[in-house]
Design an enzyme around this catalytic site. Structure first.
Site, PDB file in Angstrom:
ATOM      1  N   HIS A  62      13.074 -25.109  55.776  1.00  0.00           N
ATOM      2  CA  HIS A  62      13.315 -24.162  55.208  1.00  0.00           C
ATOM      3  C   HIS A  62      13.651 -22.964  55.676  1.00  0.00           C
ATOM      4  CE1 HIS A  62       9.690 -24.111  58.293  1.00  0.00           C
ATOM      5  NE2 HIS A  62       9.932 -22.537  58.418  1.00  0.00           N
ATOM      6  N   CYS A  68      18.284 -23.905  49.087  1.00  0.00           N
ATOM      7  CA  CYS A  68      17.004 -22.662  49.904  1.00  0.00           C
ATOM      8  C   CYS A  68      17.617 -21.729  50.785  1.00  0.00           C
ATOM      9  CB  CYS A  68      15.471 -22.530  49.900  1.00  0.00           C
ATOM     10  SG  CYS A  68      15.565 -23.700  52.008  1.00  0.00           S
TER      11      CYS A  68
END
EC number: 3.4.22.10
Length: 398
Positions: A340, A192
């Site tokens: 994240h 990510c």
């Protein structure tokens, strides 16, 4: 001594001993938002949203489908509803937290197998738990004028993912954990961090030429490769053809176009010391700001800021400033289910920020950056440990 007097004496002793007599279960019941109330909250929110209603011929066309949150998010005291005409609404299950946590006017919500989304949602869970220590409902904060910025990445149709063709040049998985045999011989996910960074680079269509090569050795703790595993990116030799690096991919593109995006993704991943894996990868935002400047020649204005250094208002002002200058923000945090990273590229002017998660548009929408009740923030508005691991890379421009 009779039973009545004994009971009174026991209660007195408990009080003198410092025990809290208020039953926390009763407190939760007083503040709990049950499923019917949550659904009513979602419906009320939808009715006030012209963009969501625009997708339906009439109010009767709008149906809500509750999303089952599994894994770390099960029992999370949140309700997520996908909207039949497109979009979703996330409702808090406790009235001491903000009623609406996130929404979208299109698409659907899905956190399964998407660690960055699950990790961000898990931060909501922890903050809702913290709010339960309070005895007051969520009252919000004083109205502060915030800019309205339409999604910058959406304006250019940018929606990248982590699999094929984006990962065609990432390292090949050499060994796996038990039960993961199918991953052997496949390319690792881009991660990510690389996906978020590459999307911002595509927004700016920069650089045309790479600046500096980079090499590193994968951590020996990585279970998916034989060690030592050295990775190298000849970034200084790259000519990035942004006409071939498309805003999004469907699989029908030419090989030249597929290789163009996979080369960019691999270069970015290596430049940030990506800890590659079959379905995810991790790296730190400090490496992102270094790579953008040193390896790809971005402006020296690029730098990292940490949530723990700002009050809630000042933190959001930093994000607002970037968006007002048409500069997408790289955002990163760490939770129980991993890190994240994603892109903040828009704002609705009501404390919701548009997030591009880097999963091809899945679950993209407007989210609160935190779910904390202002009463839980204390003097100065800091967020304690709940946002202490959040950071952003700002000033990203050629």
């Amino acid at each position: 001594m009779n039973k009545k007097k004994l009971g009174i004496r026991l209660l007195s002793l408990l009080a003198l001993g410092g025990f809290v007599l208020a039953n926390p279960v009763f407190a939760d019941q007083n503040f709990a938002r049950n499923e019917k109330e949550a659904k009513d909250s979602a419906i009320t929110f939808i009715q006030k949203s012209a963009a969501i209603k625009a997708g339906a011929r009439s109010a009767e066309d709008i149906k809500l489908d509750k999303v089952n949150l599994g894994g770390e998010l099960s029992g999370s005291n949140m309700y997520v509803y996908n909207i039949s005409t497109g979009g979703f609404v996330i409702v808090s299950g406790d009235k001491r937290s903000p009623e609406i946590l996130g929404y979208s006017t299109s698409g659907s919500f899905d956190a399964n197998g998407k660690e960055n989304i699950a990790s961000f949602m898990e931060s909501y869970v922890e903050q809702i738990k913290e709010n339960k220590k309070l005895d007051t409902t969520y009252a919000g904060t004083a109205e502060i004028k915030q800019p309205v910025v339409k999604s910058l990445l959406d304006s250019k149709g940018i929606h990248y993912n982590q699999g094929n063709p984006y990962n065609l040049l990432t390292p090949v998985i050499e060994k796996v954990k038990p039960g993961e045999q199918s991953f052997v011989g496949q390319h690792a996910a881009t991660g990510c961090v690389a996906t978020a960074t590459a999307q911002i680079m595509k927004y700016h269509n920069y650089p045309n030429k790479g600046l500096k090569d980079y090499t590193y050795t994968l951590s020996s703790n990585n279970p998916y490769f034989n060690h030592p595993k050295n990775l190298f990116a000849a970034i200084s030799t790259r000519q990035y053809n942004w006409n071939n690096i498309l805003p999004t991919y469907s699989g029908r593109e030419s090989n030249v176009q597929k290789m163009a995006i996979s080369e960019l993704m691999a270069d970015v991943g290596i430049s940030v010391d990506m800890d590659y894996g079959p379905s995810s990868g991790s790296a730190g935002s400090s490496r992102v700001q270094r790579a953008l400047k040193e390896n790809f020649g971005y402006n020296q204005s690029v730098h990292q800021i940490n949530r723990s250094d700002f009050s809630k208002q000042d933190w959001e002002s930093q994000i607002d400033k970037e968006l007002s200058q048409n500069q997408p923000v790289y955002y990163q945090g760490v939770g129980k289910v991993g890190g994240h990273a994603f892109v903040i590229d828009g704002a609705d002017g009501r404390n919701f920020y548009h997030v591009n998660w880097g999963w091809g548009g899945v679950s993209d929408g407007f989210f609160r950056l935190d779910a904390l009740n202002p009463s839980a923030l204390g003097t100065g508005g800091g967020a304690g440990g709940f946002n202490g691991y959040q950071s952003a890379v700002v000033g990203i421009k050629p």
